[in-house]
Enzyme design. Structure first.
Site, PDB file in Angstrom:
ATOM      1  N   GLU A  71       0.707  -1.586   0.112  1.00  0.00           N
ATOM      2  CA  GLU A  71      -0.217  -0.364  -0.058  1.00  0.00           C
ATOM      3  C   GLU A  71       0.649   1.134   0.175  1.00  0.00           C
ATOM      4  O   GLU A  71       2.471   1.103   0.328  1.00  0.00           O
ATOM      5  CB  GLU A  71      -0.745  -0.092   1.715  1.00  0.00           C
ATOM      6  CG  GLU A  71      -1.813   0.831   1.243  1.00  0.00           C
ATOM      7  CD  GLU A  71      -2.659   1.418   0.668  1.00  0.00           C
ATOM      8  OE1 GLU A  71      -2.203   1.312  -1.043  1.00  0.00           O
ATOM      9  OE2 GLU A  71      -3.803   1.654   0.946  1.00  0.00           O
ATOM     10  N   ASP A  72       0.473   2.579  -0.485  1.00  0.00           N
ATOM     11  CA  ASP A  72       1.320   3.699  -0.772  1.00  0.00           C
ATOM     12  C   ASP A  72       1.212   4.052   1.096  1.00  0.00           C
ATOM     13  O   ASP A  72       2.089   4.217   1.058  1.00  0.00           O
ATOM     14  CB  ASP A  72       0.569   4.950  -1.211  1.00  0.00           C
ATOM     15  CG  ASP A  72      -0.636   5.079  -1.363  1.00  0.00           C
ATOM     16  OD1 ASP A  72      -1.928   3.875  -0.137  1.00  0.00           O
ATOM     17  OD2 ASP A  72      -1.789   5.857  -1.935  1.00  0.00           O
TER      18      ASP A  72
ATOM     19  N   PHE B 184      -0.830  16.666   3.378  1.00  0.00           N
ATOM     20  CA  PHE B 184      -1.625  15.582   2.828  1.00  0.00           C
ATOM     21  C   PHE B 184       0.264  16.219   1.397  1.00  0.00           C
ATOM     22  O   PHE B 184       0.789  16.691   1.261  1.00  0.00           O
ATOM     23  CB  PHE B 184      -2.338  16.777   1.894  1.00  0.00           C
ATOM     24  CG  PHE B 184      -2.773  15.532   0.842  1.00  0.00           C
ATOM     25  CD1 PHE B 184      -3.744  14.573   1.246  1.00  0.00           C
ATOM     26  CD2 PHE B 184      -2.466  15.663  -0.218  1.00  0.00           C
ATOM     27  CE1 PHE B 184      -4.362  13.562   0.338  1.00  0.00           C
ATOM     28  CE2 PHE B 184      -3.151  14.809  -1.345  1.00  0.00           C
ATOM     29  CZ  PHE B 184      -4.194  13.217  -1.178  1.00  0.00           C
TER      30      PHE B 184
END
Ligand code: IMP
Ligand code: MG
Length: 176
Positions: free
Chosen positions: A97-98, A150
């Site tokens: 997964e990232d 983010f």
């Protein structure tokens, strides 16, 4: 005007870390074969680079689950958009997964995969953003722990952009 991106991890730092993860996996799975399940689209770049650093036989599979759409916050709704086309029963599976953010996606996905009867099931994530966790997720292999920012690049997107950046950076959207 354009979004502003500040580098968090350079391509070299990421490559070095992936080499370490690959070596660790190769050692732990010696004499076995591993099935990597790449979670599209975010983990695509990481999964390919990781696979190249694993010396035991590797089978690469792909799966796509819904995540945020074009939002930067989790909707809490997770669904399988593209499933595996091979059974994983009896296999040594590593989900690639990232990033683990709230943990909702992985918590749900690992439960589904566990029911399909793999011999072993582990999780390898490039990034861990623990500050926003709402569901506990056990990470077996983890590239970097990051603060609550983010980020984009190396497969990760902001509104489908920046997946192709060779580094990881913090994005500040245009106008903020
Ligand atoms: P979770 O269910 O909240 O853990 O969501 C994980 C998914 O959200 C990841 O697979 C990413 O696609 C996306 N995501 C979470 N944080 C970021 C970020 O900082 N940048 C880009 N995508 C992110
Ligand atoms: Mg995404």
């Amino acid at each position: 005007m354009a979004d502003k991106i500040n580098v968090m991890f350079t391509e070299e730092q990421i490559t070095d870390r992936i080499k370490e993860l690959g070596a660790q996996i190769s050692k732990e799975y010696e004499g076995k074969e591993v099935t990597l399940i790449c979670i599209l689209k975010g983990a695509s770049v990481f999964a390919c680079e990781l696979a190249k650093r694993i010396t035991v036989p590797v089978q690469m599979e792909f799966m796509r689950v819904s995540s945020y759409g074009n939002e930067t916050v989790s909707s809490g709704v997770v669904k399988i958009i593209q499933d595996l086309d091979e059974p994983i029963r009896g296999k040594n599976v590593i989900v690639v997964e990232d990033i683990i953010d709230t943990g909702r996606t992985m918590h749900y996905l690992l439960e589904i995969l566990q029911h399909r009867g793999p011999e072993t099931l582990k999780l390898c994530t490039l990034l861990d953003k623990p500050d926003r966790r709402v569901t506990e997720v056990k990470m077996d292999y983890n590239g970097f722990v990051i603060p609550d920012e983010f980020i984009v690049g190396y497969g990760l997107d902001y509104a489908e952009r920046y997946r192709n950046l060779p580094y990881i950076g913090v994005v500040t959207p245009d106008g903020e």
